[in-house]
Design a protein around this motif. Sequence first.
Motif, PDB file in Angstrom:
ATOM      1  N   PRO A 175       0.840  -0.979  -0.264  1.00  8.63           N
ATOM      2  CA  PRO A 175       0.221  -0.335   0.251  1.00  8.63           C
ATOM      3  C   PRO A 175       1.204   1.188   0.245  1.00  8.63           C
ATOM      4  O   PRO A 175       2.494   1.171   0.415  1.00  8.63           O
ATOM      5  CB  PRO A 175      -0.169   0.258   1.076  1.00  8.63           C
TER       6      PRO A 175
ATOM      7  N   THR B  87       0.600   6.296  -0.052  1.00  6.38           N
ATOM      8  CA  THR B  87      -0.466   6.627   0.564  1.00  6.38           C
ATOM      9  C   THR B  87       0.770   8.465  -0.034  1.00  6.38           C
ATOM     10  O   THR B  87       1.863   8.380   0.613  1.00  6.38           O
ATOM     11  CB  THR B  87      -0.830   6.926   2.429  1.00  6.38           C
TER      12      THR B  87
ATOM     13  N   ASN C 142       0.662  11.858   2.594  1.00  5.43           N
ATOM     14  CA  ASN C 142      -0.237  12.114   3.564  1.00  5.43           C
ATOM     15  C   ASN C 142       0.104  13.250   3.415  1.00  5.43           C
ATOM     16  O   ASN C 142       1.367  14.020   3.223  1.00  5.43           O
ATOM     17  CB  ASN C 142       0.972  11.590   4.784  1.00  5.43           C
TER      18      ASN C 142
ATOM     19  N   VAL D 168      -3.442  10.420   5.986  1.00  8.81           N
ATOM     20  CA  VAL D 168      -3.555  10.269   4.395  1.00  8.81           C
ATOM     21  C   VAL D 168      -4.895  11.472   4.281  1.00  8.81           C
ATOM     22  O   VAL D 168      -5.842  11.153   4.200  1.00  8.81           O
ATOM     23  CB  VAL D 168      -4.557   8.598   4.229  1.00  8.81           C
TER      24      VAL D 168
ATOM     25  N   CYS E 116      -4.287  11.484   0.392  1.00  4.98           N
ATOM     26  CA  CYS E 116      -4.792  10.695  -1.368  1.00  4.98           C
ATOM     27  C   CYS E 116      -3.915   8.977  -0.914  1.00  4.98           C
ATOM     28  O   CYS E 116      -2.696   9.050  -0.404  1.00  4.98           O
ATOM     29  CB  CYS E 116      -3.720  11.319  -1.507  1.00  4.98           C
ATOM     30  N   SER E 117      -4.632   8.707  -1.465  1.00 12.47           N
ATOM     31  CA  SER E 117      -4.601   6.597  -1.287  1.00 12.47           C
ATOM     32  C   SER E 117      -4.165   6.827  -2.503  1.00 12.47           C
ATOM     33  O   SER E 117      -4.975   6.815  -4.050  1.00 12.47           O
ATOM     34  CB  SER E 117      -5.694   5.979  -0.841  1.00 12.47           C
TER      35      SER E 117
ATOM     36  N   ASN F 121      -2.700   3.799  -5.251  1.00 12.77           N
ATOM     37  CA  ASN F 121      -3.075   2.558  -6.247  1.00 12.77           C
ATOM     38  C   ASN F 121      -1.422   1.563  -5.222  1.00 12.77           C
ATOM     39  O   ASN F 121      -0.213   2.583  -5.615  1.00 12.77           O
ATOM     40  CB  ASN F 121      -2.383   1.707  -7.627  1.00 12.77           C
ATOM     41  N   ASN F 122      -1.586   0.248  -4.880  1.00 12.61           N
ATOM     42  CA  ASN F 122      -0.283  -0.241  -4.259  1.00 12.61           C
ATOM     43  C   ASN F 122       0.279  -0.629  -5.279  1.00 12.61           C
ATOM     44  O   ASN F 122       0.320  -0.388  -6.676  1.00 12.61           O
ATOM     45  CB  ASN F 122      -1.106  -1.637  -3.768  1.00 12.61           C
TER      46      ASN F 122
ATOM     47  N   THR G 268      -0.853   5.758 -10.189  1.00 18.31           N
ATOM     48  CA  THR G 268      -2.224   6.478 -10.202  1.00 18.31           C
ATOM     49  C   THR G 268      -2.664   8.074 -10.513  1.00 18.31           C
ATOM     50  O   THR G 268      -1.477   8.904 -10.561  1.00 18.31           O
ATOM     51  CB  THR G 268      -1.925   6.876  -8.337  1.00 18.31           C
TER      52      THR G 268
ATOM     53  N   ASP H 145      -8.432  12.243  -1.458  1.00 21.41           N
ATOM     54  CA  ASP H 145      -9.254  11.446  -1.107  1.00 21.41           C
ATOM     55  C   ASP H 145     -10.731  12.397  -0.003  1.00 21.41           C
ATOM     56  O   ASP H 145     -11.676  11.449  -0.355  1.00 21.41           O
ATOM     57  CB  ASP H 145      -8.920  10.558   0.294  1.00 21.41           C
TER      58      ASP H 145
ATOM     59  N   ILE I 234      -1.790  -0.678   6.051  1.00 16.99           N
ATOM     60  CA  ILE I 234      -1.605   0.933   6.247  1.00 16.99           C
ATOM     61  C   ILE I 234      -2.034   2.305   7.408  1.00 16.99           C
ATOM     62  O   ILE I 234      -3.130   2.106   8.446  1.00 16.99           O
ATOM     63  CB  ILE I 234      -3.201   2.466   5.120  1.00 16.99           C
TER      64      ILE I 234
END
Length: 206
Positions: free
Chosen positions: A130, A132, A134, A146, A148-149, A151-152, A162, A168, A192
């Motif tokens: 994962p 992110t 921050n 966090v 904005c998430s 993609n893994n 991404t 988010d 996370i």
Amino acid sequence: IDIALASSPNRTHPAELRMNSAVEGGAVVITLNPVDATGKSSTLETSLTYTQLIAYDGFIQVHKSTNEPDVILAQGDIGGNVITTTNKTYTLDTIGAFGVSGTALFEKRVNGNTLVTISVTGAIADESYPATINLGSIESVGGGPVVCSLNNVDGTTGKGYTNIRQLDSGIDITYDNWLVYDGYINIYNTTINLSDVICHGNIGSN
């Protein structure tokens, strides 16, 4: 709309123009004429003008066959999703004994959105990490929330892609915003969680 593949098996391949970027995926907007055995396709499009198409938020995708639609032979972003030459790379440093480090490449699209590519070394094949963005910096005591998430990151390829349009929270954010953003990136081993961070790096104003 003309398609020409550099190489193609001696068969026909379905093709479409889809909405969103290739990284995001999206619904079919225009079904294009199939790519023929010579690797070429030509489609007369009348529902959208040329001016609309060269600014369109979409991508083109070519599949192996109607029986194997999940096998993608080729794809590419078009219109507003085309990547410009404007970009910025940030360093991601390893934490502890995990040995994972790398970079985060921010690339500006024509429409102002951002393609973020995470590239790491030292990852374990077949694992998924994962990631992110921050608020704050890596020096923040207790870590920042966090915003904005991402993609893994694929442990086999060491890559994670991404496309970012919004935080988010739903707030729009552009490439230019990221250049001055008060933030940092975390890569996590499995979940996370602050104790699970294996790699991180400051971005933007930090």
